[in-house]
Scaffold this motif. Structure first.
Motif, PDB file in Angstrom:
ATOM      1  N   ALA A 198       0.833  -1.202   0.000  1.00  0.00           N
ATOM      2  CA  ALA A 198       0.000   0.000   0.000  1.00  0.00           C
ATOM      3  C   ALA A 198       0.868   1.253   0.000  1.00  0.00           C
ATOM      4  CB  ALA A 198      -0.928  -0.005   1.207  1.00  0.00           C
ATOM      5  N   ASP A 199       1.918   1.223   0.840  1.00  0.00           N
ATOM      6  CA  ASP A 199       2.816   2.378   0.869  1.00  0.00           C
ATOM      7  C   ASP A 199       3.501   2.577  -0.478  1.00  0.00           C
ATOM      8  OD1 ASP A 199       2.140   2.809   3.464  1.00  0.00           O
ATOM      9  OD2 ASP A 199       3.952   1.905   4.327  1.00  0.00           O
ATOM     10  N   GLY A 200       3.915   1.491  -1.124  1.00  0.00           N
ATOM     11  CA  GLY A 200       4.565   1.587  -2.416  1.00  0.00           C
ATOM     12  C   GLY A 200       3.652   2.156  -3.479  1.00  0.00           C
ATOM     13  N   HIS A 201       2.401   1.732  -3.486  1.00  0.00           N
ATOM     14  CA  HIS A 201       1.447   2.259  -4.455  1.00  0.00           C
ATOM     15  C   HIS A 201       1.193   3.742  -4.212  1.00  0.00           C
ATOM     16  CE1 HIS A 201      -1.985   2.319  -7.190  1.00  0.00           C
ATOM     17  NE2 HIS A 201      -2.659   2.957  -6.239  1.00  0.00           N
ATOM     18  N   ASP A 202       0.981   4.101  -2.955  1.00  0.00           N
ATOM     19  CA  ASP A 202       0.722   5.513  -2.642  1.00  0.00           C
ATOM     20  C   ASP A 202       1.929   6.387  -2.986  1.00  0.00           C
ATOM     21  OD1 ASP A 202      -1.791   4.867  -1.737  1.00  0.00           O
ATOM     22  OD2 ASP A 202      -1.208   4.773   0.378  1.00  0.00           O
ATOM     23  N   ALA A 203       3.126   5.846  -2.755  1.00  0.00           N
ATOM     24  CA  ALA A 203       4.329   6.622  -3.102  1.00  0.00           C
ATOM     25  C   ALA A 203       4.423   6.832  -4.602  1.00  0.00           C
ATOM     26  CB  ALA A 203       5.572   5.906  -2.577  1.00  0.00           C
ATOM     27  N   LEU A 204       4.091   5.792  -5.382  1.00  0.00           N
ATOM     28  CA  LEU A 204       4.120   5.928  -6.836  1.00  0.00           C
ATOM     29  C   LEU A 204       3.090   6.941  -7.310  1.00  0.00           C
ATOM     30  CD1 LEU A 204       5.089   5.115  -9.636  1.00  0.00           C
ATOM     31  CD2 LEU A 204       3.479   3.194  -9.575  1.00  0.00           C
ATOM     32  N   VAL A 205       1.884   6.876  -6.750  1.00  0.00           N
ATOM     33  CA  VAL A 205       0.840   7.842  -7.120  1.00  0.00           C
ATOM     34  C   VAL A 205       1.287   9.261  -6.784  1.00  0.00           C
ATOM     35  CG1 VAL A 205      -1.509   8.619  -6.637  1.00  0.00           C
ATOM     36  CG2 VAL A 205      -1.044   6.182  -6.944  1.00  0.00           C
ATOM     37  N   GLY A 206       1.905   9.442  -5.613  1.00  0.00           N
ATOM     38  CA  GLY A 206       2.382  10.772  -5.226  1.00  0.00           C
ATOM     39  C   GLY A 206       3.456  11.290  -6.158  1.00  0.00           C
ATOM     40  N   PHE A 207       4.374  10.413  -6.564  1.00  0.00           N
ATOM     41  CA  PHE A 207       5.425  10.825  -7.494  1.00  0.00           C
ATOM     42  C   PHE A 207       4.840  11.214  -8.844  1.00  0.00           C
ATOM     43  CE2 PHE A 207       8.259   9.559 -10.997  1.00  0.00           C
ATOM     44  CZ  PHE A 207       9.276  10.480 -10.801  1.00  0.00           C
ATOM     45  N   LEU A 208       3.940  10.396  -9.377  1.00  0.00           N
ATOM     46  CA  LEU A 208       3.345  10.704 -10.680  1.00  0.00           C
ATOM     47  C   LEU A 208       2.487  11.959 -10.616  1.00  0.00           C
ATOM     48  CD1 LEU A 208       2.369   7.129 -11.939  1.00  0.00           C
ATOM     49  CD2 LEU A 208       4.370   8.503 -12.541  1.00  0.00           C
ATOM     50  N   ASP A 209       1.869  12.218  -9.471  1.00  0.00           N
ATOM     51  CA  ASP A 209       1.111  13.463  -9.290  1.00  0.00           C
ATOM     52  C   ASP A 209       2.034  14.664  -9.457  1.00  0.00           C
ATOM     53  OD1 ASP A 209      -0.128  15.771  -8.127  1.00  0.00           O
ATOM     54  OD2 ASP A 209      -1.495  14.490  -7.016  1.00  0.00           O
ATOM     55  N   GLY A 210       3.145  14.676  -8.716  1.00  0.00           N
ATOM     56  CA  GLY A 210       4.084  15.793  -8.810  1.00  0.00           C
ATOM     57  C   GLY A 210       4.736  15.899 -10.180  1.00  0.00           C
ATOM     58  N   LEU A 211       5.071  14.750 -10.771  1.00  0.00           N
ATOM     59  CA  LEU A 211       5.689  14.754 -12.100  1.00  0.00           C
ATOM     60  C   LEU A 211       4.734  15.319 -13.146  1.00  0.00           C
ATOM     61  CD1 LEU A 211       7.927  13.925 -14.100  1.00  0.00           C
ATOM     62  CD2 LEU A 211       6.857  11.655 -14.193  1.00  0.00           C
ATOM     63  N   THR A 212       3.486  14.888 -13.106  1.00  0.00           N
ATOM     64  CA  THR A 212       2.510  15.368 -14.089  1.00  0.00           C
ATOM     65  C   THR A 212       2.272  16.863 -13.935  1.00  0.00           C
ATOM     66  OG1 THR A 212       1.425  13.204 -14.005  1.00  0.00           O
ATOM     67  CG2 THR A 212       0.199  14.997 -15.022  1.00  0.00           C
ATOM     68  N   ARG A 213       2.223  17.339 -12.691  1.00  0.00           N
ATOM     69  CA  ARG A 213       2.011  18.777 -12.461  1.00  0.00           C
ATOM     70  C   ARG A 213       3.158  19.588 -13.032  1.00  0.00           C
ATOM     71  NH1 ARG A 213       0.754  18.296  -7.769  1.00  0.00           N
ATOM     72  NH2 ARG A 213      -1.494  18.544  -7.968  1.00  0.00           N
ATOM     73  N   LEU A 214       4.385  19.124 -12.826  1.00  0.00           N
ATOM     74  CA  LEU A 214       5.539  19.847 -13.353  1.00  0.00           C
ATOM     75  C   LEU A 214       5.557  19.800 -14.875  1.00  0.00           C
ATOM     76  CD1 LEU A 214       8.132  21.404 -12.874  1.00  0.00           C
ATOM     77  CD2 LEU A 214       9.318  19.228 -12.503  1.00  0.00           C
ATOM     78  N   LEU A 215       5.231  18.658 -15.457  1.00  0.00           N
ATOM     79  CA  LEU A 215       5.199  18.534 -16.913  1.00  0.00           C
ATOM     80  C   LEU A 215       4.113  19.411 -17.526  1.00  0.00           C
ATOM     81  CD1 LEU A 215       5.757  14.687 -17.261  1.00  0.00           C
ATOM     82  CD2 LEU A 215       7.329  16.474 -18.014  1.00  0.00           C
ATOM     83  N   LEU A 216       2.957  19.487 -16.889  1.00  0.00           N
ATOM     84  CA  LEU A 216       1.892  20.361 -17.390  1.00  0.00           C
ATOM     85  C   LEU A 216       2.332  21.817 -17.361  1.00  0.00           C
ATOM     86  CD1 LEU A 216      -1.346  18.892 -15.763  1.00  0.00           C
ATOM     87  CD2 LEU A 216      -0.842  18.999 -18.197  1.00  0.00           C
ATOM     88  N   GLY A 217       3.050  22.192 -16.309  1.00  0.00           N
ATOM     89  CA  GLY A 217       3.502  23.576 -16.190  1.00  0.00           C
ATOM     90  C   GLY A 217       4.561  23.956 -17.196  1.00  0.00           C
ATOM     91  N   THR A 218       5.173  22.966 -17.854  1.00  0.00           N
ATOM     92  CA  THR A 218       6.208  23.242 -18.863  1.00  0.00           C
ATOM     93  C   THR A 218       5.870  22.547 -20.176  1.00  0.00           C
ATOM     94  OG1 THR A 218       7.501  21.364 -18.025  1.00  0.00           O
ATOM     95  CG2 THR A 218       8.012  23.528 -17.123  1.00  0.00           C
ATOM     96  N   SER A 219       4.576  22.478 -20.495  1.00  0.00           N
ATOM     97  CA  SER A 219       4.120  21.668 -21.639  1.00  0.00           C
ATOM     98  C   SER A 219       4.174  22.439 -22.956  1.00  0.00           C
ATOM     99  CB  SER A 219       2.699  21.158 -21.399  1.00  0.00           C
ATOM    100  OG  SER A 219       1.795  22.238 -21.211  1.00  0.00           O
ATOM    101  N   GLY A 220       5.295  23.121 -23.198  1.00  0.00           N
ATOM    102  CA  GLY A 220       5.427  23.877 -24.426  1.00  0.00           C
ATOM    103  C   GLY A 220       5.459  23.022 -25.678  1.00  0.00           C
ATOM    104  N   GLU A 221       5.795  21.739 -25.536  1.00  0.00           N
ATOM    105  CA  GLU A 221       5.823  20.842 -26.692  1.00  0.00           C
ATOM    106  C   GLU A 221       4.499  20.116 -26.886  1.00  0.00           C
ATOM    107  OE1 GLU A 221       9.891  19.001 -27.822  1.00  0.00           O
ATOM    108  OE2 GLU A 221       9.682  18.761 -25.677  1.00  0.00           O
TER     109      GLU A 221
END
Length: 416
Positions: free
Chosen positions: A10-33
């Motif tokens: 459960a901790d591993g899944h939640d950690a992965l979801v948290g990482f992808l949440d932050g990664l997607t937010r950063l990618l959206l903020g720099t989605s010039g391509e």
């Protein structure tokens, strides 16, 4: 099976979801391509960390469905697209490379991502101010190759740069920044600099100082997304880009109304050139240094960006003589897209978005939109519709050209 394994999963899944949440937010903020890069990066990162992800992207939001450790979750991530912190894009690429290759676990990846997200800009506020000024001054000779254009742009761009830096600290100003900048620049240009037709049209004097706010990147990203089949994302991004152009246009018109000048004063005739050729050549150095400071690109990339800018300018100039404006612009976009894609896929090289940014701005597509709108407002219907028609044509040429260049330079196993 021990009693701790379900908790660890459960901790591993939640950690992965948290990482992808932050990664997607950063990618959206720099989605010039565009949307394709966001989707590809998130799914590859999930796979490298032992899970799977399905992503549906809009310009300011994404839905991510994550499966790992026997569990599934779905999250909605929001992030406003912009291109003002390229240092984060540069730092993110090696992290994604390590995650995709399986060399980092989710906790290490999350710690690295948090460091990137929380990092301060690489330059102080005054360096960004200087960067916006240099970016505009370097672009000015493309509008009118005159010393008057360069001098007036230095003053007007300083005003724009002050507003851009202030908006970093005042969120309310940031929401209406293009409008406020256009009104301010329009007032000063009309009252101080555009007093004689001998100095060229008022809009030609204003445009370099407003070039930092012109959404040429959004327009071309929208064209590329539509060409690649991302219809919803491309259409939304296109509408947003048009809205930004209209803000700039309304700001110029408000300046005209406040000063009491007639709309016929918005003529679009260039003054006679008086800049020597060496100044025109050197202006691209000023332009590239300005772009590096204004968009927070690491200083070590200056040499590579200069080569790409001069390559783009050289190809566009040469092929324009052979094929006309559209053919020259399309060929330059293809070359820029191919070279930056080839460079970016090599280990240790910067990401494609950072490499393509200054070269892309040399193609100057966004300025045509405001010139067309202001020409129409001034009663010059033929010139206005000509500029707007050219805008549509060149936006498509640049977007499709960059896409074609990426396709030509990709590895056989990759997809664009």
């Amino acid at each position: 099976m021990t009693g701790t394994e379900p908790v660890e999963e459960a901790d591993g899944h939640d950690a992965l979801v948290g990482f992808l949440d932050g990664l997607t937010r950063l990618l959206l903020g720099t989605s010039g391509e565009g949307a394709e890069q966001v989707e590809r990066s998130v799914t590859a990162a999930a796979r490298g960390l032992g899970g799977t992800a399905s992503v549906a992207v809009l310009p300011d939001a994404a839905t991510v469905a994550v499966t790992s450790h026997g569990r599934s979750s779905a999250i909605v991530v929001r992030g406003f697209p912009e291109v003002f912190r390229m240092d984060r894009v540069v730092a993110l690429k090696p992290l994604l490379d390590e995650v995709t290759a399986g060399r980092l676990d989710v906790r290490g990846a999350s710690a690295r991502l948090a460091t990137i997200t929380r990092a301060a800009p690489p330059y102080p506020w005054w360096a960004k101010l200087l960067g916006v000024v240099l970016f505009s001054v370097g672009f000015a000779p493309l509008m009118q190759p005159t010393w008057y254009e360069v001098g007036s742009t230095a003053v007007l761009a300083t005003l724009s740069a002050c507003l851009a830096v202030a908006a970093d600290r005042l969120p309310r100003l940031a929401k209406v920044l293009p409008l406020v900048a256009a009104v301010t620049v329009s007032l000063l240009a009309l009252e101080v600099f555009a007093r004689s037709p001998a100095h060229g049209g008022p809009v030609l004097l204003m445009l370099p100082a407003l070039f930092f706010f012109v959404p040429g990147d959004y327009l071309s990203a929208a064209a590329a997304e539509l060409a690649a089949g991302h219809l919803t994302t491309g259409a939304v991004r296109l509408v947003y880009a048009v809205a930004l152009l209209v803000q700039l246009y309304v700001g110029v018109i408000l300046g005209l109304v406040i000063t009491g000048r007639p709309r016929q004063d918005l003529f679009d005739v260039a003054a006679g050139a008086d800049l020597p050729r060496w100044v025109l050549f050197a202006s691209w150095i000023v332009f590239t240094v300005g772009a590096l400071l204004a968009f927070a690109v690491p200083a070590r990339l200056l040499g590579m960006l200069l080569v790409l800018v001069y390559l783009t300018v050289g190809v566009q100039t040469g092929f324009t003589k052979l094929l006309g404006d559209v053919g020259g612009t399309f060929t330059a976009a293809v070359v820029l897209g191919a070279v930056t894609t080839w460079l970016a896929r090599r280990p240790g090289r910067p990401p494609r978005l950072v490499l393509v940014l200054p070269g892309f701005f040399t193609l100057t597509v966004g300025s045509l939109g405001m010139r067309g709108l202001t020409a129409l407002a001034g009663g010059y219907a033929i010139e206005g519709f000509r500029d707007l028609t050219e805008l549509v044509t060149l936006v498509t040429a640049i977007g499709v050209g960059l896409l074609l260049g990426a396709v030509l330079a990709q590895r056989p196993a990759d997809s664009v």
